[in-house]
Each structure stands twice: as structure tokens, then as C-alpha cells.
Design an enzyme around this catalytic site. Structure first.
Site, PDB file in Angstrom:
ATOM      1  N   ASN A  86      66.911  34.694  13.376  1.00  8.09           N
ATOM      2  CA  ASN A  86      68.195  35.075  13.991  1.00  8.09           C
ATOM      3  C   ASN A  86      69.320  34.081  13.701  1.00  8.09           C
ATOM      4  O   ASN A  86      70.495  34.444  13.746  1.00  8.09           O
ATOM      5  CB  ASN A  86      68.039  35.332  15.499  1.00  8.09           C
ATOM      6  CG  ASN A  86      67.578  34.122  16.257  1.00  8.09           C
ATOM      7  OD1 ASN A  86      67.070  33.168  15.679  1.00  8.09           O
ATOM      8  ND2 ASN A  86      67.735  34.152  17.562  1.00  8.09           N
ATOM      9  N   GLU A 103      61.188  25.664  21.238  1.00  5.88           N
ATOM     10  CA  GLU A 103      62.357  26.363  21.789  1.00  5.88           C
ATOM     11  C   GLU A 103      61.975  27.840  21.762  1.00  5.88           C
ATOM     12  O   GLU A 103      61.967  28.468  20.701  1.00  5.88           O
ATOM     13  CB  GLU A 103      63.580  26.026  20.935  1.00  5.88           C
ATOM     14  CG  GLU A 103      64.882  26.261  21.651  1.00  5.88           C
ATOM     15  CD  GLU A 103      65.397  27.649  21.397  1.00  5.88           C
ATOM     16  OE1 GLU A 103      65.133  28.527  22.241  1.00  5.88           O
ATOM     17  OE2 GLU A 103      66.032  27.857  20.359  1.00  5.88           O
ATOM     18  N   CYS A 111      68.354  33.822  21.523  1.00  9.86           N
ATOM     19  CA  CYS A 111      67.486  33.533  22.663  1.00  9.86           C
ATOM     20  C   CYS A 111      68.283  33.169  23.907  1.00  9.86           C
ATOM     21  O   CYS A 111      67.731  33.167  25.004  1.00  9.86           O
ATOM     22  CB  CYS A 111      66.477  32.453  22.304  1.00  9.86           C
ATOM     23  SG  CYS A 111      67.258  31.082  21.509  1.00  9.86           S
ATOM     24  N   GLU A 141      67.150  20.046  21.765  1.00 11.50           N
ATOM     25  CA  GLU A 141      67.747  19.854  20.435  1.00 11.50           C
ATOM     26  C   GLU A 141      69.230  19.588  20.609  1.00 11.50           C
ATOM     27  O   GLU A 141      69.854  20.064  21.555  1.00 11.50           O
ATOM     28  CB  GLU A 141      67.497  21.103  19.584  1.00 11.50           C
ATOM     29  CG  GLU A 141      66.011  21.294  19.353  1.00 11.50           C
ATOM     30  CD  GLU A 141      65.678  22.426  18.399  1.00 11.50           C
ATOM     31  OE1 GLU A 141      66.400  23.426  18.358  1.00 11.50           O
ATOM     32  OE2 GLU A 141      64.671  22.282  17.693  1.00 11.50           O
TER      33      GLU A 141
END
Ligand code: ADP
Length: 514
Positions: A184, A285, A319, A492
Site C-alpha cells: 500500500n 507494524e 493501516c 518508526e
């Protein structure tokens, strides 16, 4: 199949809605980028390497083949791990200042080539070109940010309890990192991890998603042009069929010290299990199920604009996309009306390379089937279709607005990853927070309120790793991106992202004479 499961009234309503063109399916579009950026071989130890077989990369809007890419297997994965391990012993000794310069050069090259890199994203992932350009700016920003952070990895000198000893805490790179990324954000999910890893002094092997290897290979080309040494950045593309065996090497080879993954919670659990066999450090993640709460005191202009940004970016395939819309009774009807009008006025389906397109296809027909199922299941349970509702040709789905949604519907229990806005009406703050927290993941959450006390209460109460307060877009390299519960491990970006690739070494310096 989808229409069969929808009650008759909903089917009639569907007929009254204007037909949307899926013309993109039936036209041809040409991917036109500078030749050096269109790479199809694996990149191992600074060389372009062919695998025995190849797999096709498709344009999700048309289904046409864009390229055939080397289909790496466990042998190439092992070759890449070995190369990264050899390179680690020299890369960790390169000064932080020099590593910083190389990352900066890589950043400059991404910036210089951002138009072509954006086209690659649009063609392999279906993302509208304007958004792909946005992704490239975001992707490059991690190289810039971590080129700066590389020089600020400080250890500690700690007051000692004994006069003949000194206590030092050093920070050292963990070693080879395996980086497994989703489709994505075909570029940014790689740089968000790799920039931090390289800044810390680690070397990496990247396995990009099978749908989007071209962006990863273009990054490899530019890493070489930037002067990143051989073996420091390796890319092993592979098909869905080869993924488990390549994944096994990347997650269990003893020479790998760390895995960093972005993708579904289910896949993350599989990788964590493999990494456990050799006790690797892991960053995960994983999936989200973001609540988007509109309280009675919200500024409606702000809430509607944020809903559009947060829901429809990448056709709902991020997400951190809002997944569950909870709207307080006092503003429910107004919000529904305003959002429906904004969707009608602003959203245009089509091929991502066309200037007017704001909504590309979903990544593949499985993804479109999943959204269609959530819509039909909700409608069969009593939800009302205010706008959209149809699955179109290929993997296009109409942006859809549903009301009269309840917590027991599938769309309120599972991440959607598509352009669906399910709206649930609530009465009290406690009720909204309880519904928002009643799930086993917690990545992003958003809420809209003008009441400062409520803002603090709700921001603290939401069980998520990131909160947007009167804001629908959060991502930036300065922020710490990460989730709680089953949404992941570690963060991150931010000043903390580099620590995912570092370990402490406690040095006790004894025998000192006063
Ligand atoms: P999706 O279902 O959208 O493809 P995934 O979480 O499965 O989401 O995919 C994210 C990334 O994880 C992709 O690069 C995919 O190839 C990879 N992946 C999936 N299964 C495995 C596995 N068993 N080992 C290694 N990588 C995997």
C-alpha cells in the site's frame, strides 16, 4: 454474488444511484519512466541478479502486465543475507557522518526522480498520481530525517557507585535486518525502515510485496547511484508462491539479527513465530481498526474534511485509515449529510494516471471482494446505503456511506482496507470510548471535539498508539508511528525509530586508581 445477499429494498435503491464508469478497465495506459528506474532483477551485493523464473507485475486498474520480475527463492534470499552479513562488518565502522552523507545523497536522488518514482507507484499499486507524488515526498523524508539522526546516536556515562569503576552504555547496531513490506506504500514503507537501519549502522535485505516490487527495485538503483556500498541494501523480490520459503530464510537465518515487518496482523504472527527460533529482535507494524469519533461539540468543517482525508487516501487502503465512524446523536444527521455531499463532489474513480482521478482501484479483486462482503453483510443486518454500495469491474469499489450500523456488523469487527464509511450513532462519551476500545488492535484513532476537558479525557482513554485530535492525517517522519495491543511492536520515525536497530552494550571500566 454480492447483489444476491442484499435485501430487495437495498437492491432497488442501488438502481436509483448513478452508474459510475469503470472505463479504466477498458483503456490502455503506458508506464513511461526513465529506463534505469525500471529494474526487474534482484539486487544482491551491489549487483543485478536474475532468478531462474519470473513473475508478472500487473496494473491493478486494468489487469495488464507491466513487467516480469525475477522470482527469488530461498537460495537468493540466503545469498542476500550472506552479502548483508559481510557488508555489516565494514558498514558499522563507517563513520556516522559518512553514513549520513550517503543517506542524504540517496534522499537527493529520490527527490530528483520523484515524478518517475511516483508513476511506478501509480502503475503497480493503482494510487492516484497526486497521492503517489505525496508518497514519494514522504518516502524521501525518511532518508533525510535519518541522515540527520545518524549523527545523534549518543550513549551514556552513568555515575558509578564505586570510585574505581566507570559505567558506560554504548549503542551499537544490531546487525543484519530483514525488512518485509506491504504494497500500500510501495516506497515509503521501505525507506521508513531502511533509513533508520542504515543510519544505525545495520545492513538490510528487503523483501517487497509481490504486487509492488518495481518501486523497491528503483530504490535499489538509486541507492547504487548514491554510493551506498555493495551488500548494505539488498532487494529480493518474489511471487506469492515463493514468499513463505523466502520469508523462512529472512526470519530464521542465524545471521539475521532483526526483522521489521509492516503488514497484516495474521502474517506478523507467523513471522514472529519464525523469528522466535533464533530470538531475533522484532519490529511489527500491523493492522489497525481506527475509530473516528465526532462529538457534538466538533467543528463540522474540520470533521468532514478530516473524514475525507483519513478515509479515502489510497482508496481506504492504509493501516491508519478510519475504519469505524462513531457520531454523536446531536450532529449525526448533519455529519452524514455533509460527508455524503463531500463524497459526491470530490471523489472520482479511474486510472491513477488520469489527472481527475482521486480513487484508484483496490490492489486486487480479493481486496474488492472483502469490501463488497462487508457492505452486503451490513445491509443484510439493517444498515442503510446513503451513497455508493457497488462493487464495479475489476477491483474497483464505489466509495460507500452506510448508516444505522451496529457493533455486531462485520465492518465494525474487521479492518476494511477499502472505501467504506460505516456510521454508528452514539449518545454518550463513555459509550463511544467503550466501543472504540472494544477490539484487540490499536493503531490510530481520531476524534473531533472543541471541549478541552473532553479532548484530554478521550485522548488518554483511547487504546491506540497514535491519536489525531481534530486531525485526520498523522504521518510524518518527526512523529512516532506505531501501535498497541495486536497492532504491533516498536515505533518508526521520530527520534526513537533508530533505536529499533540499536542495542545497548554496558561497559564496566574497572581497576581505576583514584
Ligand atoms: P496482504 O494480505 O495484504 O498481502 P500481508 O501481511 O500478507 O498482507 O503482506 C505483507 C507482506 O508480507 C508482503 O510483502 C507479503 O509478501 C509478506 N508475507 C506474507 N506472508 C509471508 C511469509 N510467510 N513470510 C514472509 N513474508 C510474508
Amino acid at each position: 454474488m454480492f447483489l444476491q445477499s442484499v435485501p430487495r429494498t437495498a437492491r432497488l435503491l442501488r438502481l436509483l444511484l448513478p452508474a459510475l464508469p469503470a472505463a479504466a478497465m477498458h483503456r490502455s495506459y503506458t508506464l513511461d519512466v526513465a529506463a534505469p528506474l525500471l529494474r526487474t532483477q534482484a539486487f544482491i551485493d551491489g549487483r543485478w541478479v536474475s532468478a531462474e523464473s519470473h513473475f508478472p507485475v500487473l496494473d491493478p486498474a486494468t489487469g495488464s502486465e507491466l513487467a516480469r520480475v525475477s522470482d527469488c527463492g530461498p537460495a537468493e534470499a540466503k545469498q542476500a543475507v550472506d552479502a548483508a552479513y559481510r557488508a555489516f562488518h565494514t558498514w558499522k565502522r563507517v563513520t556516522a557522518k559518512e553514513r549520513s552523507h550517503l543517506l542524504r545523497k540517496w534522499f537527493d536522488l529520490l527527490t530528483e526522480h520523484k515524478e518517475d518514482l511516483a508513476k511506478l507507484i501509480t502503475f503497480e499499486a493503482g494510487k492516484p498520481l497526486r497521492e503517489s507524488l505525496g508518497e514519494m515526498v514522504y518516502s524521501a523524508s525518511f532518508l533525510e530525517w535519518f541522515s540527520e539522526e545518524a549523527r545523534r546516536v549518543y550513549g551514556d556515562i552513568v555515575p558509578s557507585p564505586a570510585t574505581d569503576r566507570k559505567i558506560l552504555l554504548l549503542k551499537q547496531p544490531v546487525g543484519v535486518a530483514s525488512i518485509i513490506t506491504p504494497w500500500n506504500f510501495p516506497s515509503a514503507m521501505i525507506t521508513r525502515k531502511v533509513a533508520a537501519a542504515l543510519a544505525a549502522g545495520c545492513t538490510v535485505v528487503v523483501k517487497p510485496a509481490e504486487d509492488t516490487p518495481l518501486s523497491a527495485l528503483a530504490l535499489a538503483e538509486l541507492s547504487q547511484q548514491a554510493g551506498i556500498p555493495p551488500g548494505v541494501f539488498n532487494v529480493v523480490p518474489c511471487s506469492r508462491a515463493q514468499t513463505p520459503s523466502v520469508g523462512e530464510v529472512l526470519c530464521s537465518d542465524p545471521l539475521v539479527a532483526k526483522i521489521s515487518f509492516t503488514g497484516s496482523t495474521a502474517t506478523g504472527k507467523v513471522l514472529l513465530k519464525m523469528a522466535a527460533s533464533t530470538v531475533k529482535k522484532a519490529s511489527m507494524e500491523l493492522g489497525g481498526h481506527a475509530p473516528f469519533i465526532v462529538f457534538d461539540s466538533a467543528d463540522m468543517d474540520v470533521a468532514v474534511a478530516a473524514a475525507m482525508n483519513s478515509k479515502f487516501r489510497n482508496s481506504g487502503q492504509t493501516c491508519v485509515c478510519s475504519n469505524r465512524f462513531l457520531v454523536q446523536s446531536g450532529v449525526h444527521d448533519l455529519f452524514v449529510d455533509r460527508l455524503s455531499k463531500a463524497m459526491g463532489a470530490e471523489l472520482r474513480l479511474g486510472h491513477g494516471s488520469e489527472a481527475a482521478t482521486t480513487q484508484g482501484p483496490l490492489i486486487n479483486s480479493r481486496a474488492a471482494d472483502k469490501v463488497a462482503l462487508q457492505i452486503s453483510e451490513a445491509v443484510s443486518q439493517g444498515a442503510r446505503v446513503v451513497r455508493g454500495g457497488r462493487r464495479l469491474d475489476g477491483s474497483f469499489v464505489e466509495p460507500t456511506l452506510l448508516t444505522q450500523v451496529t457493533p455486531s456488523m462485520l465492518c465494525m469487527k474487521e479492518e476494511t482496507f477499502g472505501p467504506l464509511v460505516p456510521i454508528l450513532r452514539f449518545d454518550s462519551e463513555d459509550e463511544a470510548v467503550a466501543i472504540a476500545n472494544a477490539c484487540d488492535v490499536g493503531l490510530a484513532g481520531y476524534f473531533f471535539s472543541q471541549d478541552p476537558s473532553q479532548i484530554w479525557r478521550v485522548a488518554e482513554a483511547l487504546e491506540v498508539g497514535m491519536v489525531g485530535v481534530n486531525e485526520g492525517l498523522l504521518s510524518t517522519p518527526e512523529g512516532a508511528f506505531g501501535g498497541v495491543k495486536q497492532s504491533g511492536l516498536g515505533v518508526e520515525g521520530s527520534k526513537y525509530g533508530i533505536h529499533e536497530y540499536l542495542q545497548h552494550k554496558y561497559m564496566c571500566f574497572g581497576g581505576l586508581k583514584a
